[in-house]
Design a protein around this motif. Structure first.
Motif, PDB file in Angstrom:
ATOM      1  N   ARG A 265     -40.010  83.576-123.725  1.00  0.00           N
ATOM      2  CA  ARG A 265     -40.675  82.737-124.839  1.00  0.00           C
ATOM      3  C   ARG A 265     -41.388  83.571-125.750  1.00  0.00           C
ATOM      4  O   ARG A 265     -41.229  83.215-126.855  1.00  0.00           O
ATOM      5  CB  ARG A 265     -41.340  81.554-124.156  1.00  0.00           C
TER       6      ARG A 265
ATOM      7  N   ALA B  50     -38.724  85.397-127.894  1.00  0.00           N
ATOM      8  CA  ALA B  50     -37.970  84.317-128.792  1.00  0.00           C
ATOM      9  C   ALA B  50     -39.178  83.902-129.977  1.00  0.00           C
ATOM     10  O   ALA B  50     -38.901  83.360-130.851  1.00  0.00           O
ATOM     11  CB  ALA B  50     -37.828  83.129-128.099  1.00  0.00           C
ATOM     12  N   GLY B  51     -40.401  84.292-129.582  1.00  0.00           N
ATOM     13  CA  GLY B  51     -41.491  83.599-130.635  1.00  0.00           C
ATOM     14  C   GLY B  51     -41.782  82.144-130.531  1.00  0.00           C
ATOM     15  O   GLY B  51     -42.464  81.641-131.321  1.00  0.00           O
ATOM     16  N   THR B  52     -41.556  81.610-129.515  1.00  0.00           N
ATOM     17  CA  THR B  52     -41.754  80.103-129.355  1.00  0.00           C
ATOM     18  C   THR B  52     -43.275  79.953-128.273  1.00  0.00           C
ATOM     19  O   THR B  52     -43.565  78.874-128.192  1.00  0.00           O
ATOM     20  CB  THR B  52     -40.741  79.537-128.581  1.00  0.00           C
TER      21      THR B  52
ATOM     22  N   ILE C 202     -32.419  86.333-133.129  1.00  0.00           N
ATOM     23  CA  ILE C 202     -32.535  86.074-131.584  1.00  0.00           C
ATOM     24  C   ILE C 202     -32.180  84.633-131.383  1.00  0.00           C
ATOM     25  O   ILE C 202     -32.098  83.934-132.251  1.00  0.00           O
ATOM     26  CB  ILE C 202     -33.929  86.404-130.985  1.00  0.00           C
TER      27      ILE C 202
ATOM     28  N   MET D 203     -31.062  81.622-127.848  1.00  0.00           N
ATOM     29  CA  MET D 203     -31.660  81.295-126.466  1.00  0.00           C
ATOM     30  C   MET D 203     -30.773  80.145-126.028  1.00  0.00           C
ATOM     31  O   MET D 203     -30.092  79.385-126.582  1.00  0.00           O
ATOM     32  CB  MET D 203     -33.106  80.897-126.455  1.00  0.00           C
TER      33      MET D 203
ATOM     34  N   PHE E 157     -29.476  71.364-123.647  1.00  0.00           N
ATOM     35  CA  PHE E 157     -29.842  70.929-124.910  1.00  0.00           C
ATOM     36  C   PHE E 157     -28.996  70.562-125.735  1.00  0.00           C
ATOM     37  O   PHE E 157     -29.356  70.821-127.142  1.00  0.00           O
ATOM     38  CB  PHE E 157     -31.056  71.792-125.487  1.00  0.00           C
TER      39      PHE E 157
END
Lengths: 243, 240
Positions: A50, A53-55, A77, A79, A85
């Motif tokens: 995460r 991913a920058g989340t 990037i 995921m 999902f």
């Protein structure tokens, strides 16, 4: 055309508020290599993904995240997680092109069809996700990931919910279709790590380190081959010693 | 249910006979059925007005509900500012508002539609807001890595995901909407089932009053059934 994946380096310690999550880490992710982050549940493996991913907006990195070209990872990037999902209101074809659909871009239907054919779902374009098996749904998620055409792929235990046969099929398919990209793959399955990795980063509650694969052949390694089984056994022993 | 209805009708029929209650206090079902038949044109005329008020109220409350829920779900500042006001608005007794609405909007349809909107706005907005903020975190993270803006996430993920929540709110609203229209009509009107109830009561036509209540109950049940069927078909369509 796929851009060359950058080498990524994550070093430092991760916190949520004042709570230590994991580290100190020194994670070096070479370009176009498959890196498995292996470790037991709850050691912060997903948090590392995460952060990449920058989340992980609630996670503080006391350290640095850098790339060799010094550019941000945003837009380079994508995921794929344990859950597929997929959007239940969209069909398989629409789910595959979800990135373009979401950004309001023109959808390349030929590319969608081509990718779904490569993952073996050409017959299911118009079906809704709930009509597919868990394995088929993960194939759609893989197709969606591929269509994004990003050089860095983050995999968060994407095969853990599959049955043994589907898991092996998905691992082989992913190894073949994601070649040439940097893959960071979180798993707690030593067989999976031994089969797929160029390099393995082991995380336990006490420490984290890169594991030298020595003279092991390049991945994907053959199932049942003595070198794969020996690597698998070594990983298992290391995990047991460390926990 | 099938056994309960004839049994209730039988009890209703027997009780006035056994107790000697006069028909202007408790008319039997036969008298009410007769009133339904005799006054069917009158009932239909007033029913039409009430239906218009209810449908207009449902339509306007849905639009207002969507706007409010999206505003609250998209902005933390708006949520912090408006949510307490939104909850506070539910403390006000709606019945007390009806005369004010009649004073402001007159005796026509507007005041009844406004009353209906006030009553059903909260269930619609509340269920929709809950559905909008309960978007699975994984979907949002996926959208983030795909480079989607907040508006794109709202339009492509949050809103489609919230449609079942909206359907639940609308089903609830379908039950409360007739109540809003009737309250409005009681306070000041020249048409509608609420007005007809008051009129029948004033003229001691209790059988007509009961007939109106039966029509109102049937209307509420039909409205709930229609909303349930439409929303189920629509949700099945987007799922299948």
């Amino acid at each position: 055309m796929l851009k060359r994946p950058p080498t990524i380096c994550l070093s430092g310690t991760l916190y949520i508020g004042e709570t230590h999550i994991c580290g100190p880490l020194n994670l070096n992710l070479p370009s176009a290599r498959w890196t498995c982050i292996l470790g037991p549940s709850g050691v912060g493996k997903t948090t590392i993904l995460r952060v990449l991913a920058g989340t992980a907006t609630n996670v503080k990195l006391d350290g640095t995240l850098s790339t060799e070209d010094e550019k941000s990872l945003n837009g380079r990037i994508t995921m794929m997680a344990q859950a597929d999902f997929l959007m239940p209101w969209l069909n398989i074809s629409e789910n595959t092109a979800f990135g373009a659909r979401l950004r309001g871009e023109k959808i390349d239907r030929t590319a969608v069809q081509d990718i779904l054919t490569r993952v073996g779902l050409a017959e299911h374009l118009e079906k809704k996700p709930h009509t597919l098996s868990v394995g088929q749904r993960q194939r759609v998620a893989l197709a969606r990931t591929l269509l994004e055409n990003r050089p860095v792929i983050l995999l968060d235990e994407p095969f853990s919910t599959l049955d043994a046969l589907s898991r092996i099929q998905m691992q082989s398919l992913s190894a073949s279709l994601l070649r040439g990209r940097s893959v960071v793959h979180v798993t707690h399955d030593v067989a999976e790590a031994a089969h797929l990795s160029h390099q393995i980063f082991l995380i336990t509650r006490t420490r984290s380190f890169h594991l030298s694969l020595g003279t092991a052949p390049p991945p994907p390694r053959r199932w049942g081959a003595s070198e794969t089984l020996s690597l698998q056994s070594r990983l298992l022993h290391l995990l047991m010693e460390e926990t | 249910m099938r056994a309960a209805v004839p049994l209730l009708l039988l009890i209703w029929y027997i009780v006035p006979i056994l107790t000697g209650t006069p028909p202007f206090i408790l008319p039997g079902p036969d008298r009410v059925l007769q009133a339904l038949w005799t006054h069917h044109r009158l009932l239909a005329d007033h029913l039409l007005i009430t239906i218009i008020e209810i449908l207009a109220g449902l339509f306007l409350a849905s639009i207002l509900g969507w706007c409010s829920a999206i505003l609250l779900a998209s902005s933390r500042t708006a949520c912090r500012f408006f949510q307490p006001l939104f909850l506070f608005s539910q403390i006000i007794p709606f019945f007390a508002l009806a005369p004010i609405l009649t004073l402001w909007l007159g005796y026509g349809l507007s005041s009844k539609i406004a009353m209906t909107v006030i009553i059903i706005y909260f269930p619609i907005t509340s269920t929709l807001f809950d559905a909008l903020i309960k978007t699975p975190e994984g979907w949002l993270e996926l959208a983030h890595t795909m480079g989607a803006s907040r508006m794109q996430i709202l339009y492509r993920i949050r809103i489609p995901n919230a449609l079942p929540g909206f359907a639940s709110g609308l089903r609830l609203a379908a039950v409360y909407a007739p109540m809003g229209a009737i309250i409005g009509e009681w306070v000041g009107a020249s048409h509608g089932l609420g007005y007809l109830m008051l009129l029948a009561n004033g003229q001691a036509q209790t059988d007509l009053m009961f007939a109106t209540v039966i029509i109102l109950a049937a209307l509420t049940l039909s409205l709930h059934t229609v909303v349930t069927i439409i929303s189920r078909r629509f949700l099945d369509h987007i799922k299948d």
